[in-house]
Scaffold this motif. Structure first.
Motif, mmCIF file in Angstrom:
data_model
loop_
_atom_site.group_PDB
_atom_site.id
_atom_site.type_symbol
_atom_site.label_atom_id
_atom_site.label_comp_id
_atom_site.label_asym_id
_atom_site.label_seq_id
_atom_site.Cartn_x
_atom_site.Cartn_y
_atom_site.Cartn_z
ATOM 1 N N LEU A 4 0.854 -1.179 0.000
ATOM 2 C CA LEU A 4 0.000 0.000 0.000
ATOM 3 C C LEU A 4 0.894 1.233 0.000
ATOM 4 N N VAL A 5 0.626 2.142 -0.923
ATOM 5 C CA VAL A 5 1.402 3.378 -1.011
ATOM 6 C C VAL A 5 0.467 4.550 -0.786
ATOM 7 N N GLU A 6 0.754 5.324 0.247
ATOM 8 C CA GLU A 6 -0.067 6.475 0.616
ATOM 9 C C GLU A 6 0.580 7.758 0.134
ATOM 10 N N SER A 7 -0.251 8.755 -0.073
ATOM 11 C CA SER A 7 0.252 10.078 -0.427
ATOM 12 C C SER A 7 -0.778 11.112 -0.012
ATOM 13 N N GLY A 8 -0.325 12.357 0.073
ATOM 14 C CA GLY A 8 -1.248 13.451 0.305
ATOM 15 C C GLY A 8 -1.182 14.107 1.662
ATOM 16 N N GLY A 9 -0.384 13.592 2.569
ATOM 17 C CA GLY A 9 -0.284 14.235 3.871
ATOM 18 C C GLY A 9 0.449 15.555 3.786
ATOM 19 N N GLY A 10 0.456 16.289 4.899
ATOM 20 C CA GLY A 10 1.160 17.549 4.926
ATOM 21 C C GLY A 10 0.692 18.438 6.047
ATOM 22 N N LEU A 11 1.069 19.703 5.942
ATOM 23 C CA LEU A 11 0.733 20.708 6.943
ATOM 24 C C LEU A 11 -0.388 21.594 6.410
ATOM 25 N N VAL A 12 -1.391 21.803 7.242
ATOM 26 C CA VAL A 12 -2.517 22.631 6.834
ATOM 27 C C VAL A 12 -3.019 23.400 8.054
ATOM 28 N N GLN A 13 -3.576 24.558 7.820
ATOM 29 C CA GLN A 13 -4.152 25.335 8.914
ATOM 30 C C GLN A 13 -5.516 24.779 9.295
ATOM 31 N N ALA A 14 -5.897 25.010 10.520
ATOM 32 C CA ALA A 14 -7.223 24.596 10.978
ATOM 33 C C ALA A 14 -8.288 25.207 10.068
ATOM 34 N N GLY A 15 -9.264 24.357 9.718
ATOM 35 C CA GLY A 15 -10.305 24.778 8.800
ATOM 36 C C GLY A 15 -10.010 24.438 7.355
ATOM 37 N N GLY A 16 -8.788 24.040 7.084
ATOM 38 C CA GLY A 16 -8.390 23.703 5.727
ATOM 39 C C GLY A 16 -8.733 22.281 5.339
ATOM 40 N N ASP A 89 -7.079 16.559 14.634
ATOM 41 C CA ASP A 89 -6.921 15.608 13.520
ATOM 42 C C ASP A 89 -5.451 15.327 13.242
ATOM 43 N N THR A 90 -4.565 16.051 13.885
ATOM 44 C CA THR A 90 -3.137 15.830 13.683
ATOM 45 C C THR A 90 -2.760 14.413 14.092
ATOM 46 N N ALA A 91 -2.160 13.685 13.164
ATOM 47 C CA ALA A 91 -1.809 12.285 13.414
ATOM 48 C C ALA A 91 -1.092 11.725 12.197
ATOM 49 N N VAL A 92 -0.538 10.534 12.374
ATOM 50 C CA VAL A 92 -0.079 9.758 11.228
ATOM 51 C C VAL A 92 -1.274 8.931 10.756
ATOM 52 N N TYR A 93 -1.584 9.041 9.491
ATOM 53 C CA TYR A 93 -2.713 8.332 8.917
ATOM 54 C C TYR A 93 -2.212 7.104 8.162
ATOM 55 N N TYR A 94 -2.804 5.971 8.489
ATOM 56 C CA TYR A 94 -2.410 4.703 7.892
ATOM 57 C C TYR A 94 -3.534 4.135 7.040
ATOM 58 N N CYS A 95 -3.177 3.664 5.880
ATOM 59 C CA CYS A 95 -4.121 2.981 4.997
ATOM 60 C C CYS A 95 -4.104 1.491 5.319
ATOM 61 N N ASN A 96 -5.267 0.869 5.225
ATOM 62 C CA ASN A 96 -5.390 -0.564 5.459
ATOM 63 C C ASN A 96 -6.227 -1.193 4.355
ATOM 64 N N ALA A 97 -5.852 -2.389 3.961
ATOM 65 C CA ALA A 97 -6.626 -3.141 2.970
ATOM 66 C C ALA A 97 -6.671 -4.605 3.376
ATOM 67 N N ARG A 98 -7.854 -5.197 3.222
ATOM 68 C CA ARG A 98 -8.043 -6.613 3.567
ATOM 69 C C ARG A 98 -8.752 -7.297 2.410
ATOM 70 N N GLY A 99 -8.302 -8.493 2.097
ATOM 71 C CA GLY A 99 -8.930 -9.195 0.994
ATOM 72 C C GLY A 99 -8.369 -10.575 0.783
ATOM 73 N N TRP A 113 -0.946 -3.003 5.556
ATOM 74 C CA TRP A 113 -0.898 -1.631 6.064
ATOM 75 C C TRP A 113 0.103 -0.810 5.265
ATOM 76 N N GLY A 114 -0.218 0.451 5.072
ATOM 77 C CA GLY A 114 0.717 1.371 4.466
ATOM 78 C C GLY A 114 1.733 1.865 5.479
ATOM 79 N N GLN A 115 2.676 2.651 4.994
ATOM 80 C CA GLN A 115 3.751 3.125 5.864
ATOM 81 C C GLN A 115 3.322 4.317 6.710
ATOM 82 N N GLY A 116 2.211 4.917 6.374
ATOM 83 C CA GLY A 116 1.709 6.061 7.127
ATOM 84 C C GLY A 116 2.102 7.378 6.486
ATOM 85 N N THR A 117 1.217 8.339 6.582
ATOM 86 C CA THR A 117 1.485 9.690 6.090
ATOM 87 C C THR A 117 1.063 10.688 7.162
ATOM 88 N N LEU A 118 1.923 11.652 7.422
ATOM 89 C CA LEU A 118 1.699 12.588 8.509
ATOM 90 C C LEU A 118 0.795 13.735 8.082
#
Length: 123
Positions: A4-16, A89-99, A113-118
């Motif tokens: 699993l390859v995750e992308s899209g994490g980053g820094l954002v202001q509250a409300g974003g 909501d600040t956290a490391v987000y992990y993707c999961n897949a089952r099948g 499990w993915g490696q996680g994206t902050l």
């Protein structure tokens, strides 16, 4: 083996907003469910949302009406649109897949499990 390859994490202001993506690849026959979990500093990993191959979703109460999960079964990819982000909501987000690995008996299943994206939300 399923990767699993995750992308899209980053820094954002509250409300974003941010959009996470997770693509599954490797040896697999079908994916029954995909989802996102997160782990904040000093806390246990918790469910954010899951989605089945049929589109049934299960959201954590804390993200309902703010986060939206979607899935492209043809691409084995799941997306998480996160709006109205909060500091909590600040956290490391992990993707999961089952099948299913393959359909040849005896059936073999995977739980990957993915490696996680902050995701960091500044107040």
């Amino acid at each position: 083996q399923v990767q699993l390859v995750e992308s899209g994490g980053g820094l954002v202001q509250a409300g974003g907003s941010l959009r996470l993506s997770c693509a599954a690849s490797g040896r697999l026959f079908s994916i029954n469910a995909m989802g996102w979990y997160r782990q904040a500093p000093g806390k246990l990993r918790e469910l954010v949302v899951t989605i089945t191959s049929g589109g049934t979703t299960n959201y954590a109460d804390s993200v309902k009406d703010r986060f939206t999960i979607s899935r492209d079964n043809a691409k084995n990819t799941v997306y998480l649109q996160m709006n109205s982000l909060k500091f909590d909501d600040t956290a490391v987000y992990y993707c999961n897949a089952r099948g299913l690995v393959d359909r040849v008996p005896p059936l073999k299943y995977f739980d990957a499990w993915g490696q996680g994206t902050l995701v960091t939300v500044s107040s």
